[in-house]
Structures are given as C-alpha cells and as structure tokens.
Design a protein around this motif. Structure first.
Motif, mmCIF file in Angstrom:
data_model
loop_
_atom_site.group_PDB
_atom_site.id
_atom_site.type_symbol
_atom_site.label_atom_id
_atom_site.label_comp_id
_atom_site.label_asym_id
_atom_site.label_seq_id
_atom_site.Cartn_x
_atom_site.Cartn_y
_atom_site.Cartn_z
ATOM 1 N N GLY A 51 0.801 -1.219 0.000
ATOM 2 C CA GLY A 51 0.000 0.000 0.000
ATOM 3 C C GLY A 51 0.829 1.262 0.000
ATOM 4 N N LEU A 52 0.322 2.260 -0.704
ATOM 5 C CA LEU A 52 0.902 3.602 -0.727
ATOM 6 C C LEU A 52 -0.198 4.572 -0.330
ATOM 7 C CD1 LEU A 52 2.582 3.356 -4.233
ATOM 8 C CD2 LEU A 52 3.722 3.067 -2.031
ATOM 9 N N THR A 53 0.153 5.580 0.448
ATOM 10 C CA THR A 53 -0.864 6.518 0.907
ATOM 11 C C THR A 53 -0.356 7.946 0.908
ATOM 12 O OG1 THR A 53 -2.484 6.893 2.668
ATOM 13 C CG2 THR A 53 -0.282 6.321 3.375
ATOM 14 N N LYS A 54 -1.282 8.872 0.784
ATOM 15 C CA LYS A 54 -0.991 10.294 0.940
ATOM 16 C C LYS A 54 -2.194 10.913 1.638
ATOM 17 C CE LYS A 54 1.010 14.400 -0.457
ATOM 18 N NZ LYS A 54 1.559 15.038 -1.623
ATOM 19 N N SER A 55 -1.934 11.467 2.798
ATOM 20 C CA SER A 55 -2.999 12.066 3.598
ATOM 21 C C SER A 55 -3.206 13.515 3.214
ATOM 22 C CB SER A 55 -2.628 11.984 5.080
ATOM 23 O OG SER A 55 -2.426 10.653 5.462
ATOM 24 N N SER A 56 -4.290 14.082 3.729
ATOM 25 C CA SER A 56 -4.530 15.503 3.527
ATOM 26 C C SER A 56 -3.505 16.283 4.338
ATOM 27 C CB SER A 56 -5.952 15.873 3.952
ATOM 28 O OG SER A 56 -6.120 15.645 5.333
ATOM 29 N N PRO A 57 -3.228 17.519 3.945
ATOM 30 C CA PRO A 57 -2.268 18.315 4.714
ATOM 31 C C PRO A 57 -2.811 18.600 6.119
ATOM 32 C CG PRO A 57 -3.147 19.558 2.842
ATOM 33 C CD PRO A 57 -3.755 18.205 2.807
ATOM 34 N N ASP A 59 -3.054 17.960 10.413
ATOM 35 C CA ASP A 59 -3.217 16.827 11.326
ATOM 36 C C ASP A 59 -4.618 16.246 11.325
ATOM 37 O OD1 ASP A 59 -0.564 16.927 12.177
ATOM 38 O OD2 ASP A 59 -1.018 18.478 13.648
ATOM 39 N N ASN A 60 -5.519 16.808 10.537
ATOM 40 C CA ASN A 60 -6.886 16.301 10.522
ATOM 41 C C ASN A 60 -6.980 15.012 9.723
ATOM 42 O OD1 ASN A 60 -7.777 18.521 11.968
ATOM 43 N ND2 ASN A 60 -8.175 19.710 10.122
ATOM 44 N N ALA A 61 -7.837 14.104 10.179
ATOM 45 C CA ALA A 61 -8.061 12.844 9.469
ATOM 46 C C ALA A 61 -9.186 13.044 8.467
ATOM 47 C CB ALA A 61 -8.393 11.734 10.457
ATOM 48 N N THR A 62 -8.892 13.790 7.404
ATOM 49 C CA THR A 62 -9.859 14.043 6.330
ATOM 50 C C THR A 62 -9.189 13.731 5.003
ATOM 51 O OG1 THR A 62 -9.197 16.348 6.088
ATOM 52 C CG2 THR A 62 -10.983 15.897 7.635
ATOM 53 N N GLY A 63 -9.985 13.508 3.979
ATOM 54 C CA GLY A 63 -9.449 13.301 2.636
ATOM 55 C C GLY A 63 -8.440 12.167 2.569
ATOM 56 N N GLY A 64 -7.463 12.326 1.697
ATOM 57 C CA GLY A 64 -6.395 11.358 1.547
ATOM 58 C C GLY A 64 -6.723 10.228 0.585
ATOM 59 N N VAL A 65 -5.654 9.566 0.117
ATOM 60 C CA VAL A 65 -5.792 8.449 -0.810
ATOM 61 C C VAL A 65 -4.895 7.292 -0.379
ATOM 62 C CG1 VAL A 65 -6.370 9.882 -2.810
ATOM 63 C CG2 VAL A 65 -3.989 9.333 -2.356
ATOM 64 N N THR A 66 -5.308 6.095 -0.737
ATOM 65 C CA THR A 66 -4.473 4.906 -0.578
ATOM 66 C C THR A 66 -4.599 4.089 -1.858
ATOM 67 O OG1 THR A 66 -4.779 4.845 1.816
ATOM 68 C CG2 THR A 66 -4.032 2.824 0.771
ATOM 69 N N LEU A 67 -3.466 3.587 -2.305
ATOM 70 C CA LEU A 67 -3.417 2.737 -3.492
ATOM 71 C C LEU A 67 -2.823 1.404 -3.055
ATOM 72 C CD1 LEU A 67 -3.911 2.794 -6.561
ATOM 73 C CD2 LEU A 67 -1.572 3.599 -6.841
ATOM 74 N N TYR A 68 -3.619 0.345 -3.186
ATOM 75 C CA TYR A 68 -3.177 -1.007 -2.850
ATOM 76 C C TYR A 68 -2.843 -1.743 -4.140
ATOM 77 C CZ TYR A 68 -5.250 -0.362 1.827
ATOM 78 O OH TYR A 68 -5.562 0.082 3.085
ATOM 79 N N ILE A 69 -1.687 -2.419 -4.161
ATOM 80 C CA ILE A 69 -1.268 -3.198 -5.318
ATOM 81 C C ILE A 69 -1.024 -4.630 -4.849
ATOM 82 C CG2 ILE A 69 0.398 -3.439 -7.195
ATOM 83 C CD1 ILE A 69 0.231 -0.189 -5.351
ATOM 84 N N HIS A 70 -1.672 -5.588 -5.512
ATOM 85 C CA HIS A 70 -1.537 -6.984 -5.112
ATOM 86 C C HIS A 70 -0.072 -7.403 -5.197
ATOM 87 C CE1 HIS A 70 -2.051 -11.351 -5.047
ATOM 88 N NE2 HIS A 70 -3.159 -11.068 -4.369
ATOM 89 N N LYS A 71 0.351 -8.220 -4.256
ATOM 90 C CA LYS A 71 1.763 -8.623 -4.175
ATOM 91 C C LYS A 71 2.231 -9.437 -5.368
ATOM 92 C CE LYS A 71 2.213 -7.772 0.605
ATOM 93 N NZ LYS A 71 3.141 -7.731 1.660
ATOM 94 N N THR A 82 4.119 17.220 -6.013
ATOM 95 C CA THR A 82 2.848 17.921 -5.948
ATOM 96 C C THR A 82 2.371 18.008 -4.506
ATOM 97 O OG1 THR A 82 0.572 17.964 -6.769
ATOM 98 C CG2 THR A 82 1.510 15.803 -6.325
ATOM 99 N N ASP A 83 1.566 19.015 -4.232
ATOM 100 C CA ASP A 83 0.914 19.124 -2.926
ATOM 101 C C ASP A 83 -0.455 18.459 -2.942
ATOM 102 O OD1 ASP A 83 3.010 20.549 -1.778
ATOM 103 O OD2 ASP A 83 2.219 22.476 -2.444
ATOM 104 N N LEU A 84 -0.884 17.989 -4.113
ATOM 105 C CA LEU A 84 -2.183 17.329 -4.220
ATOM 106 C C LEU A 84 -2.163 16.001 -3.468
ATOM 107 C CD1 LEU A 84 -2.853 17.936 -8.023
ATOM 108 C CD2 LEU A 84 -3.898 19.133 -6.092
ATOM 109 N N GLN A 85 -3.340 15.565 -3.051
ATOM 110 C CA GLN A 85 -3.479 14.270 -2.391
ATOM 111 C C GLN A 85 -3.493 13.206 -3.488
ATOM 112 O OE1 GLN A 85 -6.674 14.378 0.625
ATOM 113 N NE2 GLN A 85 -6.628 16.604 0.328
ATOM 114 N N ALA A 86 -2.293 12.710 -3.820
ATOM 115 C CA ALA A 86 -2.158 11.791 -4.949
ATOM 116 C C ALA A 86 -0.980 10.851 -4.745
ATOM 117 C CB ALA A 86 -1.969 12.574 -6.247
ATOM 118 N N VAL A 87 -1.125 9.624 -5.229
ATOM 119 C CA VAL A 87 -0.040 8.646 -5.310
ATOM 120 C C VAL A 87 -0.124 7.996 -6.683
ATOM 121 C CG1 VAL A 87 0.183 8.176 -2.842
ATOM 122 C CG2 VAL A 87 -1.428 6.856 -4.180
ATOM 123 N N ALA A 88 1.009 7.497 -7.162
ATOM 124 C CA ALA A 88 1.030 6.889 -8.494
ATOM 125 C C ALA A 88 2.033 5.745 -8.530
ATOM 126 C CB ALA A 88 1.375 7.930 -9.557
#
Length: 118
Positions: A51-57, A59-71, A82-88
C-alpha cells in the motif's frame, strides 16, 4: 489489463470490512481508495497487498488516498512533485500501465496547472 477497484470510501476504517469483501469477490490487482480519512500518512494494511498513501495536509483525518497493489503485481512507485493528495505507480503487466490515485476535495479551488504538472 489488471482488474482495478476504485472507491471513494469516505472513511477507510469504517468501511474496511466491506473493502475486504469486495476484494475477495472481485480479486483485483489494484485497489484505489479516496477520502480514507486517516491521520498523516498512516496506512491500514490489506492482506496480500502493498500500500501507498498520501494524507490531507495538516493533522486532521480528512481526505487522503491509498493505493493497494496486489503482491503478485510488479510495480514501482512514481515520486510525485505535488501538494495534491495523490499517489502513483507504474505497473508491469503485459504492457506498462501508470495508475494515479487522486482526491480533490470539493472545497479545493482546483488549479489546472497543478493537474497538468501532475
């Protein structure tokens, strides 16, 4: 092409069991979730996936993304400037595929040049 699940989960902890059930039913190689609502770059492990993740800026637990890739899938993380909530990632299957998971909060004044730069 890999089997991909995408879901604006609106709280990964609250909906994690449903996500596990979806994965068991559809056997995805990639799972992209948005609005995870996790604190600063925390991740919830999904069995059998990296898993890869990027949270919102902040300390709040809002927004954010997670990308899971099968092993079983060969991939490499793409470092985003970027400052955007993004992973690639770049996935190696029959062809090379780039997958970018991004969350744009409704309150965000979208800067199209930031998206183009991404």
């Amino acid at each position: 092409m890999p089997n991909i699940i995408q879901w604006n989960v609106r709280g990964l902890r609250a909906n994690f069991e449903e996500l596990r059930l979806l994965c068991n039913q559809y056997n995805p190689q990639i799972v992209a979730v948005q609005e995870c609502q996790l604190r600063k770059d925390k991740i919830i492990n999904l069995t059998g996936f990296s898993g890869l993740t990027k949270s919102s800026p902040g300390d709040n637990a809002t927004g954010g993304v997670t990308l899971y890739i099968h092993k079983s899938v060969l991939f490499s993380e793409i470092q985003l400037d970027t400052d955007l909530q993004a992973v690639a990632v770049r996935v190696s299957a029959k062809k090379t595929l780039t997958v970018c998971n991004i969350y744009l909060p409704p309150s965000l004044d979208v800067n199209f040049s930031a998206l183009e730069h991404l």
